[in-house]
Design an enzyme around this catalytic site. Structure first.
Site, PDB file in Angstrom:
ATOM      1  CB  ALA A  15      -0.957  -0.015   1.192  1.00 46.99           C
ATOM      2  CB  ALA A  16       3.855   2.391   1.716  1.00 40.43           C
ATOM      3  N   GLY A  17       3.540   1.678  -1.732  1.00 39.81           N
ATOM      4  CA  GLY A  17       4.296   1.734  -2.986  1.00 39.81           C
ATOM      5  C   GLY A  17       3.698   2.719  -3.972  1.00 39.81           C
ATOM      6  CB  ILE A  24       0.668   0.415  -7.844  1.00 39.92           C
ATOM      7  CG1 ILE A  24       1.518   0.171  -9.093  1.00 39.92           C
ATOM      8  CG2 ILE A  24      -0.791   0.033  -8.117  1.00 39.92           C
ATOM      9  CD1 ILE A  24       1.557  -1.281  -9.578  1.00 39.92           C
ATOM     10  N   GLY A  25       0.152   1.839  -5.059  1.00 41.29           N
ATOM     11  CA  GLY A  25      -0.708   2.119  -3.918  1.00 41.29           C
ATOM     12  C   GLY A  25      -1.070   3.585  -3.809  1.00 41.29           C
ATOM     13  NE  ARG A  33      14.242 -10.322 -13.278  1.00 37.25           N
ATOM     14  CZ  ARG A  33      14.543 -11.531 -13.780  1.00 37.25           C
ATOM     15  NH1 ARG A  33      15.777 -11.939 -13.805  1.00 37.25           N
ATOM     16  NH2 ARG A  33      13.604 -12.289 -14.289  1.00 37.25           N
ATOM     17  CG  ASP A  47      -0.548  -6.544 -20.201  1.00 35.43           C
ATOM     18  OD1 ASP A  47       0.512  -5.910 -20.273  1.00 35.43           O
ATOM     19  OD2 ASP A  47      -0.801  -7.330 -19.265  1.00 35.43           O
ATOM     20  CG  HIS A  94       1.627  -8.727 -16.669  1.00 36.54           C
ATOM     21  ND1 HIS A  94       1.262  -7.664 -17.462  1.00 36.54           N
ATOM     22  CD2 HIS A  94       2.530  -8.235 -15.794  1.00 36.54           C
ATOM     23  CE1 HIS A  94       1.909  -6.588 -17.071  1.00 36.54           C
ATOM     24  NE2 HIS A  94       2.688  -6.905 -16.057  1.00 36.54           N
TER      25      HIS A  94
END
Ligand code: NAI
Length: 328
Positions: free
Chosen positions: A12-14, A16-17, A92, A159, A187
């Site tokens: 959630a802290a990223g 996207i989040g 990665r 996509d 994906h």
């Protein structure tokens, strides 16, 4: 009803989040009349940053946001969850082999699968965005024996949306004219965006394009490598568009896909289109009341067959690798 729907989000802290939470809280997922309770999972070192995000959520005074809970224990955060959006994953990093990546994510998704199994609500729906999304979903599904396998999906909607956007630009039509787009397979760069079953203003899309070379050398690689192009341009991976697709996928799953159209979702194969049973592969699906169904009866020509098989082969290799690691 006025009972809040519990939406769990991991990572959630990223990045996207940071886009996703505000869209969910504002009603983009479940509409303006359904209150949502956000249950946010992060790793311990990211909780302080997540507290800042929660302060911002508070400051939006969203009418549909009933409450927010944060924590680092999936057994607590997934408790009673109706929807779980698994975004957090181990990226990665330099020098990391594919096997290292799979085992690092394996640890995350085995634990989260078990926690969902033991604590989520009976109507749980789980969407995996964190990469490698298909295989992470397979790991979570395999570690949640009490949750029906059709409740798990991995995100290929980004996509799908990219493919719609590229085709609309090529033909100079609004995106709303494009229906029945399909992403097949993984994906990843092997995914197959299929124009042979898509429609533009009711006509076959491949015929409307009328240029096989553009499809093969331009359209397919542009869609498949769009993530890399965004990293190159932005210096960071796609985030707002990934959040938007995560919302689109979950919303359509729960609210239903549009009449006369379908969506792309990676789901556990039932053997349709020669995709080995149990593999989480992207298909054309229709959705209704929280259930999905793979669109049947599409004719697959040799070109499409080769593309689908190549992506499915990659998924089988990923499955075999995580099996060897004892993760499924
Ligand atoms: P990010 O690195 O900004 O955020 C990920 C967050 O997950 C971090 O805050 C991290 O602390 C957290 N996290 C790591 N392990 C966790 C765990 N065990 N439990 C809870 N949280 C955990 O990454 P970003 O940009 O938000 O992307 C997230 C994932 O989505 C990545 O795996 C990325 O590759 C993937 N992605 C998938 C797309 C798709 O179409 N399927 C599109 C774009 C990104």
């Amino acid at each position: 009803s006025n009972t809040p729907v519990k939406v769990a989000v991991t990572g959630a802290a990223g990045q996207i989040g940071y886009s996703l939470l505000f869209r969910i809280a504002s009603g983009a997922l479940l509409g303006p009349d359904t209150p949502v309770q956000l249950q946010l999972l992060e790793i311990e070192p990211a909780l302080k940053s997540l507290e800042g995000v929660v302060m911002e959520l508070d400051d939006c005074a969203f009418p549909t946001l009933a409450g927010v809970e944060i924590g680092s224990d999936p057994n607590v955060i997934f408790d009673g969850a109706n929807i779980a959006l698994l975004v957090g994953a181990r990226p990665r990093t330099k020098g990391m082999e594919r096997g290292d990546l799979l085992s690092a994510n394996g640890a995350i998704f085995t634990g989260q699968g078990k926690a969902l199994n033991d604590h989520a609500a009976d109507d749980i729906r789980i969407g995996v965005t964190g990469n490698p999304a298909n295989t992470n979903a397979l790991i979570a599904m395999s570690n949640a024996p009490d949750i029906p396998s059709e409740r798990f999906s991995a995100l290929t909607r980004l996509d799908h949306n990219r493919a719609i956007s590229q085709l609309a630009a090529k033909l100079g039509v609004p995106v709303t004219e494009i229906k029945k787009m399909t992403i097949w397979g993984n994906h990843s760069a092997t995914q197959y965006p299929d124009l042979f079953h898509a429609e533009v203003s009711g006509k076959n899309a491949a015929e409307a394009v009328g240029d096989q070379a553009w499809i093969e050398n331009d359209f397919i690689p542009t869609v498949a490598k769009r993530g890399a192009a965004i990293i190159e341009a932005r210096g960071a991976s796609s985030a707002a568009s990934a959040a938007s697709a995560t919302i689109d996928a979950a919303r359509d799953w729960i609210k239903g896909s549009a009449e006369g159209d379908w969506i792309s979702m990676a789901v556990a194969s039932d053997g349709s289109y020669g995709v080995p049973e149990g593999i989480i592969s992207s298909f054309p699906v229709t959705t209704k009341n929280g259930d999905w169904e793979i669109v049947q009866g599409l004719e697959i020509d040799d070109f499409s067959r080769g593309k689908i098989d190549a992506s499915v082969k990659e998924l089988e290799e990923e499955r075999d690798a995580v099996k060897e690691l004892g993760l499924i």
